[in-house]
Design a protein around this motif. Sequence first.
Motif, PDB file in Angstrom:
ATOM      1  N   TYR A  26       0.821  -1.203   0.000  1.00 51.04           N
ATOM      2  CA  TYR A  26       0.000   0.000   0.000  1.00 51.04           C
ATOM      3  C   TYR A  26       0.858   1.257   0.000  1.00 51.04           C
ATOM      4  O   TYR A  26       1.899   1.308   0.653  1.00 51.04           O
ATOM      5  N   SER A  27       0.390   2.265  -0.724  1.00 47.08           N
ATOM      6  CA  SER A  27       1.041   3.574  -0.700  1.00 47.08           C
ATOM      7  C   SER A  27       0.691   4.257   0.618  1.00 47.08           C
ATOM      8  O   SER A  27      -0.160   3.788   1.374  1.00 47.08           O
ATOM      9  N   PHE A  28       1.328   5.379   0.871  1.00 44.23           N
ATOM     10  CA  PHE A  28       1.063   6.094   2.117  1.00 44.23           C
ATOM     11  C   PHE A  28      -0.373   6.592   2.211  1.00 44.23           C
ATOM     12  O   PHE A  28      -0.883   6.794   3.307  1.00 44.23           O
ATOM     13  N   ASN A  29      -1.033   6.748   1.072  1.00 43.84           N
ATOM     14  CA  ASN A  29      -2.430   7.189   1.122  1.00 43.84           C
ATOM     15  C   ASN A  29      -3.411   6.014   1.027  1.00 43.84           C
ATOM     16  O   ASN A  29      -4.594   6.206   0.790  1.00 43.84           O
ATOM     17  N   GLY A  30      -2.923   4.791   1.236  1.00 43.34           N
ATOM     18  CA  GLY A  30      -3.794   3.626   1.343  1.00 43.34           C
ATOM     19  C   GLY A  30      -4.159   2.937   0.041  1.00 43.34           C
ATOM     20  O   GLY A  30      -4.971   2.027   0.037  1.00 43.34           O
TER      21      GLY A  30
END
Length: 92
Positions: A26-30
């Motif tokens: 997952y990226s930092f923004n989910g």
Amino acid sequence: QGQLLAKSWTSLFGGQSGAALQAPIYSFNGRNILTDPLWPRRLAWHGSTPRGGHARRWDCQGWRSSGTAEGMATGLDEGRLLAGQRHNCSTP
């Protein structure tokens, strides 16, 4: 997201080319970067050898260069975190 990527730090880098990916990344923004269209290249930049050591020649000059230097990155669809190939550091 609370999912286990590896059982231990050693298992993450153990074996040939590190741990096999068994969970979404997952990226930092989910966002799930394995399926999200905003991540067309799906590269994990790591600058490591297949066994987890520092690949000094291929770390985008200490992660300070976006020019002609090269860095080690792995296509996450390859299934091995540190399998890696050299990519130009200006690759998005």
